[in-house]
Design a protein around this motif. Structure first.
Motif, PDB file in Angstrom:
ATOM      1  N   GLY A 156     -54.169 -38.563  30.339  1.00 40.59           N
ATOM      2  CA  GLY A 156     -54.366 -39.637  31.444  1.00 40.59           C
ATOM      3  C   GLY A 156     -53.209 -39.680  32.180  1.00 40.59           C
ATOM      4  N   LYS A 157     -53.024 -40.949  32.295  1.00 46.09           N
ATOM      5  CA  LYS A 157     -51.707 -41.373  33.162  1.00 46.09           C
ATOM      6  C   LYS A 157     -50.489 -41.633  32.240  1.00 46.09           C
ATOM      7  N   TRP A 158     -50.800 -41.563  30.959  1.00 43.32           N
ATOM      8  CA  TRP A 158     -49.776 -41.894  29.864  1.00 43.32           C
ATOM      9  C   TRP A 158     -48.826 -40.648  29.602  1.00 43.32           C
ATOM     10  N   LEU A 159     -47.591 -40.730  29.546  1.00 42.99           N
ATOM     11  CA  LEU A 159     -46.729 -39.670  29.015  1.00 42.99           C
ATOM     12  C   LEU A 159     -46.547 -40.077  27.482  1.00 42.99           C
ATOM     13  N   ARG A 160     -46.414 -39.286  26.638  1.00 43.20           N
ATOM     14  CA  ARG A 160     -45.806 -39.402  25.061  1.00 43.20           C
ATOM     15  C   ARG A 160     -44.770 -38.378  24.893  1.00 43.20           C
ATOM     16  N   LEU A 161     -43.476 -38.909  24.460  1.00 43.31           N
ATOM     17  CA  LEU A 161     -42.491 -37.928  24.037  1.00 43.31           C
ATOM     18  C   LEU A 161     -42.568 -38.087  22.624  1.00 43.31           C
ATOM     19  N   ALA A 162     -42.805 -36.804  21.905  1.00 45.71           N
ATOM     20  CA  ALA A 162     -42.671 -36.784  20.563  1.00 45.71           C
ATOM     21  C   ALA A 162     -41.170 -36.604  20.163  1.00 45.71           C
ATOM     22  N   LEU A 163     -40.587 -37.323  19.106  1.00 47.83           N
ATOM     23  CA  LEU A 163     -39.490 -37.103  18.745  1.00 47.83           C
ATOM     24  C   LEU A 163     -39.312 -36.535  17.406  1.00 47.83           C
ATOM     25  N   ASP A 164     -38.256 -36.204  16.758  1.00 47.24           N
ATOM     26  CA  ASP A 164     -38.240 -35.778  15.420  1.00 47.24           C
ATOM     27  C   ASP A 164     -38.456 -36.843  14.383  1.00 47.24           C
ATOM     28  N   SER A 165     -38.446 -38.153  14.954  1.00 49.41           N
ATOM     29  CA  SER A 165     -38.875 -39.358  14.285  1.00 49.41           C
ATOM     30  C   SER A 165     -39.310 -40.210  15.230  1.00 49.41           C
ATOM     31  N   GLY A 166     -40.775 -40.620  15.326  1.00 51.00           N
ATOM     32  CA  GLY A 166     -41.234 -41.391  15.983  1.00 51.00           C
ATOM     33  C   GLY A 166     -41.703 -40.926  17.346  1.00 51.00           C
ATOM     34  N   ARG A 167     -42.014 -41.945  18.395  1.00 48.11           N
ATOM     35  CA  ARG A 167     -42.457 -41.311  19.701  1.00 48.11           C
ATOM     36  C   ARG A 167     -42.220 -42.289  20.854  1.00 48.11           C
ATOM     37  N   VAL A 168     -42.345 -41.989  22.025  1.00 47.86           N
ATOM     38  CA  VAL A 168     -41.988 -42.889  23.055  1.00 47.86           C
ATOM     39  C   VAL A 168     -43.138 -42.799  24.205  1.00 47.86           C
ATOM     40  N   PHE A 169     -43.928 -43.880  24.194  1.00 46.39           N
ATOM     41  CA  PHE A 169     -44.829 -43.771  25.448  1.00 46.39           C
ATOM     42  C   PHE A 169     -44.333 -44.344  26.714  1.00 46.39           C
ATOM     43  N   VAL A 181     -42.738 -47.869  25.638  1.00 38.86           N
ATOM     44  CA  VAL A 181     -42.839 -48.247  24.392  1.00 38.86           C
ATOM     45  C   VAL A 181     -42.493 -47.353  23.260  1.00 38.86           C
ATOM     46  N   VAL A 182     -41.626 -47.908  22.477  1.00 38.55           N
ATOM     47  CA  VAL A 182     -41.348 -46.953  21.253  1.00 38.55           C
ATOM     48  C   VAL A 182     -42.001 -47.130  20.064  1.00 38.55           C
ATOM     49  N   VAL A 183     -42.494 -46.323  19.533  1.00 41.04           N
ATOM     50  CA  VAL A 183     -43.581 -46.550  18.263  1.00 41.04           C
ATOM     51  C   VAL A 183     -42.470 -45.516  17.127  1.00 41.04           C
ATOM     52  N   LYS A 184     -42.325 -46.206  16.218  1.00 45.64           N
ATOM     53  CA  LYS A 184     -41.591 -45.642  15.024  1.00 45.64           C
ATOM     54  C   LYS A 184     -42.651 -44.371  14.155  1.00 45.64           C
ATOM     55  N   GLU A 185     -41.869 -43.888  13.366  1.00 43.22           N
ATOM     56  CA  GLU A 185     -42.582 -42.975  12.553  1.00 43.22           C
ATOM     57  C   GLU A 185     -43.541 -43.475  11.672  1.00 43.22           C
ATOM     58  N   GLY A 186     -44.617 -43.112  11.498  1.00 38.64           N
ATOM     59  CA  GLY A 186     -45.853 -43.787  10.432  1.00 38.64           C
ATOM     60  C   GLY A 186     -46.428 -45.008  11.198  1.00 38.64           C
ATOM     61  N   GLU A 187     -46.110 -45.469  12.416  1.00 41.40           N
ATOM     62  CA  GLU A 187     -46.789 -46.316  13.088  1.00 41.40           C
ATOM     63  C   GLU A 187     -47.921 -45.638  14.024  1.00 41.40           C
ATOM     64  N   ALA A 188     -49.055 -46.568  14.038  1.00 43.11           N
ATOM     65  CA  ALA A 188     -50.083 -45.939  14.954  1.00 43.11           C
ATOM     66  C   ALA A 188     -49.621 -45.696  16.489  1.00 43.11           C
ATOM     67  N   ASP A 189     -50.311 -44.752  17.295  1.00 43.52           N
ATOM     68  CA  ASP A 189     -50.234 -44.684  18.562  1.00 43.52           C
ATOM     69  C   ASP A 189     -50.589 -46.002  19.304  1.00 43.52           C
ATOM     70  N   LEU A 190     -50.349 -46.114  20.494  1.00 43.26           N
ATOM     71  CA  LEU A 190     -50.717 -47.376  21.481  1.00 43.26           C
ATOM     72  C   LEU A 190     -52.134 -47.213  21.422  1.00 43.26           C
ATOM     73  N   LYS A 191     -52.646 -48.474  21.454  1.00 40.00           N
ATOM     74  CA  LYS A 191     -54.166 -48.698  21.658  1.00 40.00           C
ATOM     75  C   LYS A 191     -54.493 -48.109  22.914  1.00 40.00           C
TER      76      LYS A 191
END
Length: 279
Positions: free
Chosen positions: A65-78, A128-138
């Motif tokens: 959709g209109k969301w970008l998600r950057l996958a990192l070697d640990s965690g993700r950024v929305f 929004v930064v989400v740490k490794e192991g945390e759920a994706d954004l709602k």
DNA sequence: AACGGAACCTGAAAGC
DNA sequence: TGCTTTCAGGTTCCGT
């Protein structure tokens, strides 16, 4: 008329994804600056974002959709661009860009360094930064099928629309129906499909949903085809001529029948239509 | 539950 | 000329 605002919908965000992918995929994040904490969720500090990102490697840049998600070697950024968000690339050390809210300096695999900056005058975007192991954004998890990533299943869409009594135009803006359709895309797609935006969603026939599906795809492809080049230059950049078929063309002749296009408000959003061609 | 409407935010354009 | 008002819309929240 000209379009005064950048309004990132699916095609613009897909363009941003492709560009960010070239800039950052495989790169190591050296330094992060958050100039305006209002771009972060309430209570999240810039320091926490900086700590989570510095030293990380970007493994993939994705979009739904209109969301970008950057996958990192640990965690993700929305990253959501809101209405006026934009990622640009500059030289490392270049002076602060107007409206700059976040800066990411990184080193690519080929050792070249680059500065990637998030600009957003209106601050409707989110980072929004989400740490490794945390759920994706709602908001990410609740997205409906993405017309490009998943394609549009006409039967499934028809079944979903059959449960809604709201007019088709505001229904299309619900990101749980189809991800990435915004006000412009909905307006254009309904014109291509020759469907009146005021029609109750549940009244659309399976054949009409098929036309709508093709209209959405046509509107996306049409805009994507104009999004070229190394920089992120949205087609509706301020000052640029209006690139759309009927959006922003109210009062002008309908491209199909030449009678004046009308404008009305549906669900609080401006809607352009041809009352003769769209039924 | 479904829906309408307001709030968020601020630059640009239009109005005066 | 310069000040004021209006407008744009993605998402969230709140009231009905």
């Amino acid at each position: 008329m000209q379009i005064a605002f950048i309004v990132p919908e699916l095609p613009e965000v897909e363009h941003a994804r492709r560009t960010l992918s070239r800039w950052l995929e495989g790169a190591r994040i050296d330094a992060v600056t958050v100039q305006d904490a209002r771009i972060l969720d309430h209570g999240v500090t810039p320091a926490r974002v900086v700590r989570a990102l510095e030293g990380r490697r970007v493994t993939a840049v994705e979009r739904r959709g209109k969301w970008l998600r950057l996958a990192l070697d640990s965690g993700r950024v929305f990253s959501h661009l809101g209405m006026t968000g934009k990622w640009v690339r500059t030289e490392v050390g270049a002076e602060e860009t107007r409206f700059e809210k976040i800066r990411v300096d990184a080193t690519a695999r080929d050792k070249t360094r680059r500065s990637v900056r998030y600009l957003d005058p209106r601050l409707f975007g989110r980072f929004v930064v989400v740490k490794e192991g945390e759920a994706d954004l709602k908001a990410w998890n609740e997205l409906g099928p993405d017309p490009l990533v998943d394609g549009i299943d006409v039967s499934a869409l028809h079944a979903k629309l059959a449960k809604r009594r709201l007019a088709i135009k505001p229904t299309l803006l619900d990101q749980g129906v189809l991800a990435g359709v915004g006000n412009i895309l909905a307006t254009e797609a309904l014109f291509y499909a020759r469907i009146d935006p005021r029609r109750p969603s549940r009244d659309l026939s399976r054949v009409e949903v098929g036309k709508l599906s093709r209209g959405i795809r046509r509107a996306i492809d049409r805009t994507l085809a104009k999004e070229t080049g190394e920089t992120i230059q949205y087609v509706e950049e301020p000052g640029a001529p209006n690139p759309f078929t009927i959006y922003g063309h109210e009062g002008e002749p309908c491209p199909s029948c030449s009678r004046p296009l009308a404008k009305m408000f549906l669900g609080g959003r401006g809607t352009v239509l041809c009352v003769h061609c769209q039924r």
